[in-house]
Every structure is written in C-alpha cells, then in structure tokens.
Motif scaffolding. Structure first.
Motif, PDB file in Angstrom:
ATOM      1  N   ASN A 115      -1.970   6.247   1.417  1.00 18.37           N
ATOM      2  CA  ASN A 115      -3.560   5.514   1.507  1.00 18.37           C
ATOM      3  C   ASN A 115      -3.802   5.358   2.724  1.00 18.37           C
ATOM      4  OD1 ASN A 115      -4.168   6.364  -1.311  1.00 18.37           O
ATOM      5  ND2 ASN A 115      -3.288   4.452  -1.936  1.00 18.37           N
ATOM      6  N   ARG A 146      -8.000  13.714  -7.212  1.00 17.10           N
ATOM      7  CA  ARG A 146      -8.809  14.441  -5.792  1.00 17.10           C
ATOM      8  C   ARG A 146      -9.631  13.588  -5.284  1.00 17.10           C
ATOM      9  NH1 ARG A 146     -11.981  19.938  -7.822  1.00 17.10           N
ATOM     10  NH2 ARG A 146      -9.584  19.538  -8.135  1.00 17.10           N
ATOM     11  N   MET A 190     -10.438  10.186   8.799  1.00 19.22           N
ATOM     12  CA  MET A 190     -11.237   9.664  10.540  1.00 19.22           C
ATOM     13  C   MET A 190     -12.099   9.102  10.746  1.00 19.22           C
ATOM     14  SD  MET A 190      -7.524   9.558  12.251  1.00 19.22           S
ATOM     15  CE  MET A 190      -8.333   9.357  13.720  1.00 19.22           C
ATOM     16  N   SER A 191     -13.686   9.285   9.721  1.00 21.50           N
ATOM     17  CA  SER A 191     -14.520   9.451  10.080  1.00 21.50           C
ATOM     18  C   SER A 191     -15.597   7.615  10.146  1.00 21.50           C
ATOM     19  CB  SER A 191     -15.678   9.704   9.275  1.00 21.50           C
ATOM     20  OG  SER A 191     -15.723   9.256   7.671  1.00 21.50           O
ATOM     21  N   ARG A 247      -9.048  13.086   4.182  1.00 23.34           N
ATOM     22  CA  ARG A 247      -8.623  13.466   5.017  1.00 23.34           C
ATOM     23  C   ARG A 247      -8.424  13.903   6.538  1.00 23.34           C
ATOM     24  NH1 ARG A 247     -12.552  18.246   3.558  1.00 23.34           N
ATOM     25  NH2 ARG A 247     -12.650  18.534   5.541  1.00 23.34           N
ATOM     26  N   ARG A 248      -8.261  13.804   7.738  1.00 28.51           N
ATOM     27  CA  ARG A 248      -8.730  13.820   8.505  1.00 28.51           C
ATOM     28  C   ARG A 248      -9.241  13.187   9.395  1.00 28.51           C
ATOM     29  NH1 ARG A 248      -8.595  18.409  12.178  1.00 28.51           N
ATOM     30  NH2 ARG A 248      -6.744  19.205  11.332  1.00 28.51           N
ATOM     31  N   ARG A 283     -19.444  13.885  15.679  1.00 32.23           N
ATOM     32  CA  ARG A 283     -19.895  14.507  16.120  1.00 32.23           C
ATOM     33  C   ARG A 283     -19.793  14.589  17.816  1.00 32.23           C
ATOM     34  NH1 ARG A 283     -23.429   8.401  15.002  1.00 32.23           N
ATOM     35  NH2 ARG A 283     -21.657   8.058  13.150  1.00 32.23           N
ATOM     36  N   GLY A 328     -18.546  12.581   5.653  1.00 27.96           N
ATOM     37  CA  GLY A 328     -17.310  12.134   5.745  1.00 27.96           C
ATOM     38  C   GLY A 328     -16.154  12.735   7.070  1.00 27.96           C
ATOM     39  N   VAL A 329     -16.818  13.611   7.302  1.00 30.35           N
ATOM     40  CA  VAL A 329     -16.415  14.449   7.743  1.00 30.35           C
ATOM     41  C   VAL A 329     -16.902  15.087   9.387  1.00 30.35           C
ATOM     42  CG1 VAL A 329     -14.849  16.838   8.546  1.00 30.35           C
ATOM     43  CG2 VAL A 329     -14.957  15.383   5.918  1.00 30.35           C
ATOM     44  N   GLN A 368       1.146  -1.317   0.256  1.00 28.56           N
ATOM     45  CA  GLN A 368       0.164  -0.012   0.347  1.00 28.56           C
ATOM     46  C   GLN A 368       0.633   0.627  -0.060  1.00 28.56           C
ATOM     47  OE1 GLN A 368      -3.006   1.017  -0.477  1.00 28.56           O
ATOM     48  NE2 GLN A 368      -3.675   0.634   0.633  1.00 28.56           N
ATOM     49  N   GLN A 404     -17.698   6.248  10.274  1.00 29.64           N
ATOM     50  CA  GLN A 404     -18.783   5.400   9.008  1.00 29.64           C
ATOM     51  C   GLN A 404     -18.751   5.247   8.098  1.00 29.64           C
ATOM     52  OE1 GLN A 404     -18.690   8.966  10.913  1.00 29.64           O
ATOM     53  NE2 GLN A 404     -19.577  10.481   9.454  1.00 29.64           N
ATOM     54  N   HIS A 405     -17.337   5.947   7.466  1.00 31.84           N
ATOM     55  CA  HIS A 405     -17.058   5.378   6.377  1.00 31.84           C
ATOM     56  C   HIS A 405     -15.214   4.332   6.150  1.00 31.84           C
ATOM     57  CE1 HIS A 405     -20.597   7.337   4.146  1.00 31.84           C
ATOM     58  NE2 HIS A 405     -19.894   8.447   4.417  1.00 31.84           N
ATOM     59  N   THR A 451      -6.842   2.447  -5.910  1.00 34.06           N
ATOM     60  CA  THR A 451      -6.049   1.935  -5.694  1.00 34.06           C
ATOM     61  C   THR A 451      -5.513   1.526  -7.405  1.00 34.06           C
ATOM     62  OG1 THR A 451      -5.850   0.924  -4.365  1.00 34.06           O
ATOM     63  CG2 THR A 451      -4.418   1.661  -3.881  1.00 34.06           C
ATOM     64  N   ARG A 508     -11.141  11.332   0.505  1.00 28.50           N
ATOM     65  CA  ARG A 508     -10.770  10.387   1.364  1.00 28.50           C
ATOM     66  C   ARG A 508     -10.049  10.134   2.634  1.00 28.50           C
ATOM     67  NH1 ARG A 508      -7.792   7.549   2.794  1.00 28.50           N
ATOM     68  NH2 ARG A 508      -6.637   7.766   0.664  1.00 28.50           N
ATOM     69  N   ILE A 563      -3.794   7.916   9.904  1.00 29.14           N
ATOM     70  CA  ILE A 563      -2.253   8.689  10.635  1.00 29.14           C
ATOM     71  C   ILE A 563      -1.977   7.493  11.378  1.00 29.14           C
ATOM     72  CG2 ILE A 563      -1.972  10.218  11.757  1.00 29.14           C
ATOM     73  CD1 ILE A 563      -3.482  12.178  10.688  1.00 29.14           C
ATOM     74  N   GLU A 590     -15.320  12.241  16.802  1.00 29.69           N
ATOM     75  CA  GLU A 590     -15.297  11.814  15.708  1.00 29.69           C
ATOM     76  C   GLU A 590     -17.268  12.063  14.351  1.00 29.69           C
ATOM     77  OE1 GLU A 590     -15.046   7.387  15.735  1.00 29.69           O
ATOM     78  OE2 GLU A 590     -13.464   7.293  16.917  1.00 29.69           O
ATOM     79  N   ASN A 638     -10.057   2.772  -0.401  1.00 27.96           N
ATOM     80  CA  ASN A 638      -8.865   2.983  -0.633  1.00 27.96           C
ATOM     81  C   ASN A 638      -8.511   1.667  -2.388  1.00 27.96           C
ATOM     82  OD1 ASN A 638      -6.919   3.992   0.537  1.00 27.96           O
ATOM     83  ND2 ASN A 638      -7.276   2.902   2.381  1.00 27.96           N
ATOM     84  N   ASN A 639      -9.232   0.215  -2.113  1.00 27.52           N
ATOM     85  CA  ASN A 639      -8.914  -0.432  -3.016  1.00 27.52           C
ATOM     86  C   ASN A 639      -9.087  -0.413  -4.427  1.00 27.52           C
ATOM     87  OD1 ASN A 639      -7.788  -2.759  -1.060  1.00 27.52           O
ATOM     88  ND2 ASN A 639      -8.811  -3.461  -0.627  1.00 27.52           N
TER      89      ASN A 639
END
Lengths: 381, 502, 333
Positions: free
Chosen positions: B142, C325, C1-2, C332-333, B473, B268-269, B138, C4-5, C15, C330, B145, B471, C11-12
């Motif tokens: 990707n 992009r 790092m959320s 993002r923090r 929320r 997603g954030v 990988q 829910q996703h 890639t 994906r 952290i 996370e 990733n796969n």
C-alpha cells in the motif's frame, strides 16, 4: 513457434556488421518438426509394446486391444481441450465433475420421460454452459483458473449428487449405448475410438494450423503482449473453457453409454488422468509450449502401459502409481540433468553430500519399515 | 583523499558469449557520491550486479577495503556491507514496513522467538533518525513508490551498509520526493557512507554527485570530478560523438490532422489531455516517468479505455475500446516495455511479427504459412533485423534487434498513426540512430507519429512539437524552435500554477 | 500517484477491509448460525457444537499445513493420499502388535507423513517440478502404495486395540483429545508463522521470491520445509483418522485435498501467495464444518453438501478479488 532449437546460437548481434537475415531456412519436414519429447514417447511406446508382448500372449490380441482402447476415450476427449487450456497457461480441474453433471442431468431427464437424444443434447448444452461459467470467471472476473475450477470441481459434482442422489439412471436404449459400446460396422474399431481420432485430428489442426491455435500459444507465452497485438484474449479464453465444458459433456455421454447407467460419482478423479496425459505429452503446465501429437502419444502410452499391467494382474491403483512416477520423472529428469551440467565443483559440495546422505537414509528407513510392517500383517495371514 | 573502500579492477563479464563488460575499472571512496553514467546498455546495471554478487565476473578483481573478495551470492555482498536499491524494488508487498526492513534477520530473543517489540522499536528509531514518517504496520503493497524506496534505504542502513548503490532512484519520484531523497543521501555521505548513484538526469548529478565515471558500450571511458566537467563534455563522453547528428529529423510537409484527442481522462491516472497530431508530424511527449504519458498512449490504443473524453481519427469520432479496434483504425503502438508488452520472447520472429495481422495471413481461420513467412521475412529484412533466420526466438536477439522486431511487427500493419513509447530505451547507439532515421523517413511518408520519450535530447531532436505532461496533465506545449531543456524540465517538474503554459 | 486523490485515506479503508477479512467470515458464520438455529434449535446445543469441533479437527490440522504451502505459491494435492498411506501403515502396526504404545502412534504417524512430505519437497524445491504436477504425481503414487502395501485388505475396528480407538475420543481434559490436539497444533502453527524467523521467511518467499533470495533467505530450504510440515500434519491427521473412524481402508481420505484447499481459500488464503492467517483458516474450516453439520438438521439432502462447498469457494475468491482489485486501482503508478 514452440520448437526448441538448441543449435540456434550464436547471437545475431555478433555477426558481421551489415549482415541481416540472409535467406530463408529450408522449410522443415514433418518429421524434423517432431520434437525430442515426442520421439521419446514413441520410443517408450515401442518399449512397452515389446516388453508386454513378451510378457503376455494376450497383449497383441486385436479383440483385447479394441476393448481396452475404449476405456481411455473419455480421458482422451477431455484431454483435447485441456491441451488448449494448459497452453494458454490455464487449467481446468472441473472437467470430470462437469462430465458427471452432464451425464447425471441426461439420466435425470431420461428418468423423467424425456427421450434420450433430446436429453443428451441438453446435457451437452449444460456442459458447454459449465465451461462458459469457468471461462467467464477466469477471463472476465480474472480469477486464477486453479481456484475457479476447484470451486466448480466441487460445485458441478455437487449438482450431479443433487440431481441423482443415491439413485442410478439406467435403461438407456441400445441406439444410445452404441456410442460407448458399439463398434464401427464390420470392424473391431469402437465407435468412441473413431470419434476420438476424428476429434483429435480436428483439435490438432486447429492448434497447429489456424490463427486461433497460434493465439493460444501467444497467450500462454505472453498474455500482455498478445493483448497489445489486438488479440481478443478474454474472448479466446472463454471459448477455450467453453469447448472444454462441451467436450466434458460429450465424454459424459460416452461414459454413460459405455456403463449403460449413470451414478453421480461417475468419472471421479478423471481430471487428474486428463492433466497427467497432457503434461506427460510435453504440454508445459506454465503455458506456451505443447503439441497435440505429444498429448495423443502420451495417452497411447498410458493406455498401453495400463493395459499391459492389467494383463499382469497389477491392480489399477498400482498402475496409477507407475503413471504418476512417469509424470514426475518426465519433468524432474531434464531439470536434474540441467542442474548437474550447470554446476561444476561447488564449494558446498561436502555439506550437500551429507544432507543428501541423510535424506537417502530417511527414505531407506521408511522403505524398510514399509516392508517390515507389511510382512508382519500380510505374512501372518 | 582517503583510500578507496571498494575497487573494481578490469572487470569483464560475458553473457552467453557476448561481452557486456570489457575490463571496466571503478573505484569508490568513503564519503563520496559517485555517479555512474552511461547510455542505456552501456553496462551500468551489469556492473552494479557484479558489485552486489548477483553476477560473478568472468575476469578481473574486486577489492573491498584493500582485500580481494569474491561474492558468489547477493547476501554475501550484503554481509560485506554493500546494499543496492534497484530500479525494480525488492520489497515484500505482503509484509509490513517494519518487517520489510528486517526481513531475514529479525531480532530474536534467546529462545529463538521473534522479538516484535524490539523490531518495531528499532524500525521506529531508524526511520525517525532518517527523518522518515511511515506507518510501521502498513503493508508495503500500500505504499507509494517513494515510500517503498525509503523503506529500501532504511533496510540498507539497518545492516550498516557502508556502500549504497542506487540505480535510478529518482526516475519515479516527484520533485519534492527527490529533494527529500537528496537530503537523505547528503546525510549518509556526511556519515561516511560511499554511494554509487545512477541517474540519467544530468542536472541531478551536478546537484548531488562528487565524481562521475562514464561507461560506454561496456567499456570504461573516464572518471572525473563532477565540478570540473561540463554538461556537453559529459554527453560527449557518454555517446562518443557530438549530439547534433544523433537526431536527424528532417523537415517534412505537415498534412491534415490524423489524431485529435480532446479532454481525455482516465480517473485517477490522467485528466483533460488534449492535443492534435498531424500527418508527417512527430509529436514528442516529454515528462517524468509516472506523469501519465504511457497511460495516455494505452488509453488511445484501447488497452485501458479512458473514462471520458473524445478521440477523433482522421476527422471521424472513434470509440476505441480494444487494441483490435485501434489497429483497424490504422493505429499502432510500440510499447515501452519490450519484454512485457512488445514481444513474445519465447516465440520465433515469424510468429512475433505476424501476430497483429494473423487474420490477413489466414483464410477462414487457416493459417497460410508461406504468406505469413514471406511477410515476416520482408518486414524483418526491411528493418534490417540481425538474426540467424526468421525462425530464431525473439529472446535470443539483442535489445536493439528486439526493438527492430517490434517495429517490424507494427509497421507490417501499415499504420497511419504510430505511437512510440520510449522507442530507444535500452538499446545501443547504432540501432538508436537507425530508429531515429526510420522515424524521420516514416514521417516523410506522411505517417503521424506520437513519440513518448524521457530523454530530452531525443525529444528535442526528433519532435516537430513537444507536449509536456506532469502528474496526469498536459502542462506545456512547445514548437521545436521554442523548446529548451530548461523549459521542458520546468514544465515537467514544477506546478502548473507557475503558468508556463503557452 | 495522482495528486488529486491522496492515497492515504483510501488506504485506511482498504486495510480495514483486508485486516478484517477474518471478521467477515466470523460474521457470516454467526449469521448462518442464527438462521440455522431459528429453523432447527438443535443446532445451538453443546453436544452439537462438540460434534462440529470433532468433525473439523482433522480438517483444520491439514488445512493449516496446506496454508503454509499455499503461502509459498504452492499447492499440495497429495495430502489425501499421505493420510491414506500413513493410516494404513499405523493400522498395520496395531494389528501386528496390539501392545504397541498408543502414545507413540502420534510421533510415528508424523514421522511417516513427514518422510512422504520430504519426497514432495525434494522434487519441488530441488528438482524444480511445479508443485501441482509433483503432488499430482505423488497423489497417484502414494495411493498406489496404499494398495500395494495392503494388497487391498482393510483394517477393521475389531483389529484395533481399544486404547488406540480412545486416543481421539477420550475426554480426560473435558474436550475430546482430538480437539485438544488440533488446538495445540493450531497454536504451534500460529507461533511458528508469527513468532519465528523461519515462519516469517515463509511469507517472505511467497510474497517476493526473488527479493527473498537477495535478502539471503534460503528459498529452496523453506519450500522443502513447508512440504515436510504438510506431510507431518497429514501423518498426524492419519493417526487421528484411524482412531476416530476405527478403520483403515484403501480409500481413506480420498479427495480430502480438495477440502483442505477449500478451507484455506475460504479462510482468505491467496492462491497467488504471501497471504494467509491461522485464525482465517480455522474459521474457514469451521464454516465448512458448520454447513455439513446443519444440512441434516435443516432436513436438506446431504447431497447438497458438495455443491454448497463449491459455491462457497467461488464466493470467497470473488469477494477477495473484488477487495484486491480495488486496492490495485489505487496502487496504479
């Protein structure tokens, strides 16, 4: 905002507790705001004038100067917005191709019976469109300016070829060729030079005296922080690239008028001359630093140098060599000086010296071979 | 006790004349986790960089295994077995996991050809011996952290580092990831490695560290056994005074609702973030780094608009899609990262302060220099910015003064709603107190303040109400009276299912 | 790092897209080939294929070198001028001494080119002049040297020994020598980039320069090296150029730098550094060569060539950017 203030130490934090900003500094006079690099350019210009006027009696001839000055006006016209773009941290490699596209489009229309002035206007619009396209890709799609304008560098030139093929558009009326060949009535000043001076003043004022100009510096120095401060960064970039396209179109008209005809290869390679003039004028290729005055001075320096060398019968390409060398030295010398002043007695000194000697030897060998092989052929006849 | 493996003796370091470390001593034994503690700006990072050869000390000595050493480059210390994992991770995003571990010293065959098979095999062994499960092929780009950090640790161990320096390794990790990391750290300690551990989370230090060295304002304060020092005493050593008078939020009259946020979501954030902020109120936003607090602030300010949800400013629905609109509505955002988002470091104070309000200092686009200068001067003076003059470049100021410039810039927009993201991170104690006093004063004038902070004492001392995010929320809301460190931390770290929402 | 996703699945997919960037160009090339063949059956002949290979050999060599430079976040605009100068010097050697061993012309050209590249490398790595400025300057300097060297004269076919002219075109091994040289060069670059530590260091420097320094990678030396190698490749290309076109002119390879950058970018090399593969660049060069080749077959005016090239570059970067992009969303923090 961009002026370097080498004497700005010591840090505020070190001053006695409680003391804050105590007073206004005196407003600096115009000359004091002139930067080191600009003075350097002035000095170089003086040197070139002095040398050339000694070497050739034709150098200080007003008629000659008038004729030669118009040779640089297309470069100058495109340089003005290029300074804007480079200050925002971008670059536009497509200007000369855009110039050709516009000039060819005008010629193409003209050959099909469209009167010259509507055709010229349409060409200007096309130039602005070309710039807008660059701007959209850079600011909205967020692509690197170098690649975007490399793509349109090929594309716009390609359009010029598609339009005219191996034909040349010619037969422009005298009223049109005046913008490239004519002089202001009763003077030796070419119209194109007057146009450039006028636009240079406007661009200079916009850059250094308006909030728009200020935001260009801000974007080039820190785009993120500028966006956080409520500046519409994307819109400003689009405007700047569009202006660049428009000016490329204008330069195309002037060049076509000067030549009296248009071929699709018109203005090939001028983008490099434009960028060279801007960077030699002290505009930092990484953005955020530069003055319009410096850029105009460097254009003047390049023009005088080339003119002087031309009088000495030095070929155009060899003249380009001198300009290229000047460009590199203008950035290299300050870097080298800084490195040398930072490095004291390094432990690697001996190894470095050996490497340096080897490198020098290689270059010397190259030089020997260069002149030897040259003499073999040219000497033989 | 065993002999120290690494000793720093009276290290002094200056940057352009300013002393950031003054005769700091530090001693590290094999098989210990040694915490390095101090406020932001106390000199921890500089000390670490002296240990790793990034910076060369201007005075003092470094002894490794009893021998005096000098590191003139980062890889010199690496070769001596000192590896550091910095806050800003130093992986190669375009190289894969296995190669990242061995970069610069990949195994080769005798012919000089890279031995990829050995490389993958060794990487595999290394990772599995550490109990890590990562796809070797990988790209680092990707990875999460936490995963990137693991790769860094694996890299450090692959060079047989006996000294491992971890600079705030937990700041971006979830609770399970932290547990995983600690398991690893304990294992390394058992193997005899010496670990320097930097963290602001005291409870973590009690969990993992054996000894602690406290720095304050670039000087050495004390080294103690972790088990024999109380939390209050640690804080006292760090800040040099008792904590109560650092956070002087005064009681103010709370007015109308200034900002109302309903179900704000950025896909997603963060999702379904709702709260109200009233005039004269300071609303603290607590949570771990990465909980989405900064993203909420950015969304409200229009930097990255939310995908759904509702924002009301002073009772009126507002659709904010750019910072310009936010400014026009009376919002201001002092961002988390001064260098990146707050300032334009190469430009002078005037240009920095006037930037959001350029339109009001110009007539038909032409800048009115005198007006701009006067306004900037006034704003800088009001904030007591210490600088030679207002033409000085922002980057020449100290961190605290830079933050004052950012505040001056945003206060000159005359905001009614002020969002402060980590307003006192990385600045000296004096300026910190000044900023706290200012916040209190501004709230007294009726400003509505949303303060994001990762420092619990700051949140608890300054806020009228506290919002906790985890996370993406909002997991809890407390009034000033209800809040305790424990309650906030558990809301910030534990699952919502635990049910501590009010 | 959320939470829910979970990032793993996306990733796969990503890639997959990124890994098969080359496959994307290959498919595009195939589709194009089919379309062109339908309109002009002459396209799908062995002869025509050989023509294409011959045409892209020189481009591939220089584009591969250019790729190494771009991987380090640099750019070399001077390759066209290096080719022009070395071509002229090699041609002079053959004019002055026709008995000069033909085989030696290749190392001679590479040596001359590498010296010019070393000059670039010096001012960029040790002089810290931004690559675009440095090579913009040497673009003019080297081109100026061509004029100064030749005094404007050209070397024409009759002044070159026949054996030298056959160097590129001879087919003792079935394929033209030039194609074989290009293939060997590509293999060498592939080996260098993927199977030597120095090659991997090139990626490391381009991917994260600071971390590279921390890891003890000699960053300046790596950057110096890529410009030397680019000069070397340009020198090799220059010898083949003279041999193939049987002349050396003052404007030889004028503007060639654009094509090399185009082949790289179309082949998936990222201008922001760290990314680029040998197969990708070869496919990029092939695509450019195919378009040039098929235009006359399709009876499209050759004047479209440049415009299409430009559009191709723009398409490639837009597509790459869209991929990137999505991966950043994906990340993002």
């Amino acid at each position: 905002m961009t002026e370097s203030r080498p004497n700005a130490a010591p840090q505020g934090a070190e001053r006695s507790a409680g003391a804050t900003i105590s007073a206004f500094p005196p407003r600096r006079s115009f000359l004091a705001r002139f930067q080191r690099w600009e003075w350097m350019l002035v000095g170089l210009i003086a040197l070139v004038v002095l040398l050339n006027s000694q070497l050739s009696p034709y150098f200080l001839d007003a008629r000659n100067l008038s004729r030669t000055s118009s040779d640089f006006m297309e470069i100058g016209l495109m340089m003005l917005p290029m300074v804007f773009i480079i200050i925002t941290g971008g670059i536009d490699l497509s200007v000369a191709s855009n110039l050709a596209m516009c000039a060819s489009f005008m010629g193409w229309l003209f050959m099909r019976g469209v009167p010259i002035w509507p055709a010229a206007l349409a060409a200007l619009l096309l130039g602005a469109l070309g710039g807008l396209f660059n701007g959209l890709l850079v600011a909205r799609v967020k692509l690197p300016p170098l690649v975007v304008t490399l793509g349109t560098y090929a594309f716009y030139r390609g359009v010029a070829y598609v339009l005219l093929g191996d034909q040349a558009a010619r037969g422009y009326p005298a009223s049109f060729t005046y913008i490239g060949q004519g002089k202001l009535p009763g003077t030796l000043i070419p119209f194109s030079v007057a146009l450039f001076i006028l636009l240079a003043i406007i661009f200079g004022l916009v850059l250094h005296r308006t909030s728009f100009g200020r935001t260009l510096f801000a974007i080039g120095n820190n785009e993120n922080a500028t966006a956080y401060s409520g500046v519409p960064v994307a819109r400003i970039k689009i405007i700047v690239y569009t202006i660049s396209g428009l000016m490329a179109g204008l330069a195309g008209l002037v060049l076509a008028a000067r030549f009296g005809s248009t071929r699709p290869d018109i203005g090939v390679g001028l983008e490099l001359a434009v960028i060279t003039a801007a960077v030699l004028g002290g505009v930092d290729i990484n953005g955020g630093i530069g003055t319009m005055g410096g850029a105009v001075l460097s254009l003047l320096l390049i023009g005088l140098l080339r003119f002087g060398m031309g009088l000495l019968n030095i070929q155009g390409q060899v003249q380009g060599m001198v300009i290229g060398l000047l460009l590199i030295l203008s950035i290299l010398l300050p870097n080298v000086a800084r490195t040398l002043s930072l490095r004291g007695g390094s432990t690697h000194q001996r190894g470095r010296l050996a490497t340096a000697a080897a490198v020098v030897a290689v270059f010397v060998l190259f030089g020997l071979f260069f002149f030897w092989s040259r003499a073999q052929v040219l000497g033989a006849g | 006790m065993s002999e120290p493996i690494l000793e720093l003796k009276e290290i002094t370091k200056r940057f352009s004349g300013v002393e950031v470390l003054h005769q700091v001593s530090f001693s590290l034994r094999p098989g210990e986790v040694h915490a390095l503690l101090g406020e932001n700006g106390a000199g921890k990072s500089t000390l670490v960089k002296v240990m790793t050869g990034v910076h060369q000390p201007d005075g003092g000595e470094i002894h490794l295994n009893g021998q005096r050493v000098e590191f003139n480059a980062p890889h010199a210390s690496l070769q001596a077995g000192i590896a550091a994992i910095y806050q800003e991770l130093s992986l190669f995003p375009d190289l894969n996991v296995a190669e990242n571990i061995f970069v610069g010293r990949q195994p080769t065959t005798t012919g000089g050809r890279l031995d990829w098979r050995t490389l993958y095999r060794e990487a595999e062994q290394l990772l599995s011996s550490l109990g890590m499960h990562l796809d070797l092929k990988q790209k680092a780009r990707n990875l999460s952290i936490a995963q990137q950090q693991m790769v860094e640790i694996a890299r450090a161990l692959s060079i047989n580092a006996r000294i491992l320096i971890m600079d705030e390794p937990t700041s971006s990790l979830t609770l399970t990831e932290v547990a995983e990391l600690f398991r690893l750290v304990r294992r390394l300690r058992e193997d005899g490695a010496a670990i320097v551990f930097i963290s602001h989370r005291l409870e973590e230090l009690y969990e993992i560290a054996d000894r602690v060295t406290v720095l304050r304002d670039g000087t050495y304060v004390e080294t103690r056994e972790m088990a024999q020092i109380s939390r209050d005493e640690l804080i006292r050593l760090m800040v040099g005074r008792t904590i109560s008078n650092l956070f002087p939020k005064q009681e103010t009259t709370i007015g109308d609702v200034a900002l109302k946020v309903e179900n704000l979501t950025l896909d997603g954030v963060f999702e379904n973030v709702s709260f109200e902020l009233r005039q004269g109120e300071i609303l603290g936003m607590a949570g771990l780094v990465g909980a989405g607090r900064t993203d909420v602030a950015r969304a409200i300010f229009g930097v990255e608009p939310p995908t759904s949800g509702r924002i009301e400013v002073e009772g009126k629905a507002a659709s904010i899609t750019s910072p310009q609109q936010a400014i026009d509505l009376g919002l201001a955002l002092v961002p988390e990262d001064r260098q990146l988002h707050g300032l334009i470091p190469p430009m002078n104070l005037v240009a920095n302060i006037s930037l959001p309000m350029l339109a009001s200092y110009s007539r038909r686009g032409w800048l009115r220099a005198k007006q701009e200068r006067d306004a900037a001067f006034q704003a800088a003076q009001q904030m007591e910015v210490r600088a030679n003059n207002i033409w000085q470049r922002a980057r020449e100021l100290s961190g605290g003064n830079q933050q004052k410039v950012v505040l001056a810039k945003w206060l000159s927009t005359k905001p009614r709603i002020l969002i402060l993201d980590e307003p006192t991170r990385g600045i000296d104690v004096g300026t910190k107190a000044a900023i706290h006093a200012l916040m209190s004063e501004l709230a007294g004038q009726g400003l509505a303040i949303l303060m994001i902070s990762s420092e619990l004492p700051e949140v608890m001392g300054m806020s009228d109400r506290i919002l906790v995010m985890r996370e993406g929320r909002v997991t809890a809301q407390f009034t000033r009276g209800e809040a305790t460190q424990e309650k906030i931390m558990s809301a910030a770290t534990q699952t919502i299912a635990a049910g501590e929402t009010r | 790092m959320s939470a829910q996703h979970p990032p793993a699945r996306r990733n796969n997919l990503l890639t997959l897209v990124a890994r098969y960037r080359e496959a994307g160009i290959a498919i595009f090339i195939l589709i194009l080939a089919v379309l062109v063949t339908l309109r002009a059956p002459a396209f799908l002949t062995l002869n025509n294929f050989r023509d294409i290979l011959l045409n892209i050999s020189i481009l591939s060599i220089v584009a591969l070198a250019q790729t190494m430079v771009i991987i380090t976040k640099g750019i070399d605009l001077s390759v066209g001028s290096i080719i022009g100068l070395v071509a002229m010097m090699v041609a002079f050697v053959f004019k002055a001494s026709p008995e000069f061993p033909v085989v030696l012309s290749l190392p001679l050209g590479m040596l001359l080119g590498a010296t010019l590249g070393a000059f670039n490398g010096l001012i960029i790595s040790y002089g810290r002049v931004p690559p675009i400025i440095a090579t913009l300057g040497t673009l003019s300097i080297y081109r100026g040297l061509v004029f100064f060297y030749s005094q404007g004269t050209w070397i024409n076919s009759f002044e070159l020994p026949a054996a030298f002219k056959q160097l590129s075109k001879g087919t003792p091994l079935g394929l033209p020598n030039m194609v074989i040289i290009a293939i060997l060069f590509a293999l060498a670059v592939y080996y260098f980039l993927n199977h030597t530590r120095t090659g991997r260091n090139i990626y490391a420097v381009g991917s994260n320069a600071e971390a590279a320094q921390m890891a003890g990678i000699p960053r300046q030396r790596i950057i110096f090296l890529v410009y030397v190698l680019t000069g070397l490749a340009a020198g090799l290309a220059a010898v083949l150029w003279v041999s193939r076109f049987e002349s050396a002119q003052t404007n030889t390879a004028l503007g060639f730098e654009l094509q090399t950058v185009a082949a790289s970018v179309v082949g998936g090399v990222s201008i922001s550094g760290g990314v680029g593969t040998v197969p990708g660049v070869l496919l990029g060069a092939l695509l450019l060569g195919m378009i040039d080749n098929s235009l006359p077959l399709l009876r499209i005016s050759p004047f479209w060539q440049l415009a299409l090239q430009g559009l191709l570059i723009l398409t490639a970067v837009v597509v790459d950017n869209l991929i990137l992009r999505r991966s950043q969303r994906r990340g993002r923090r």
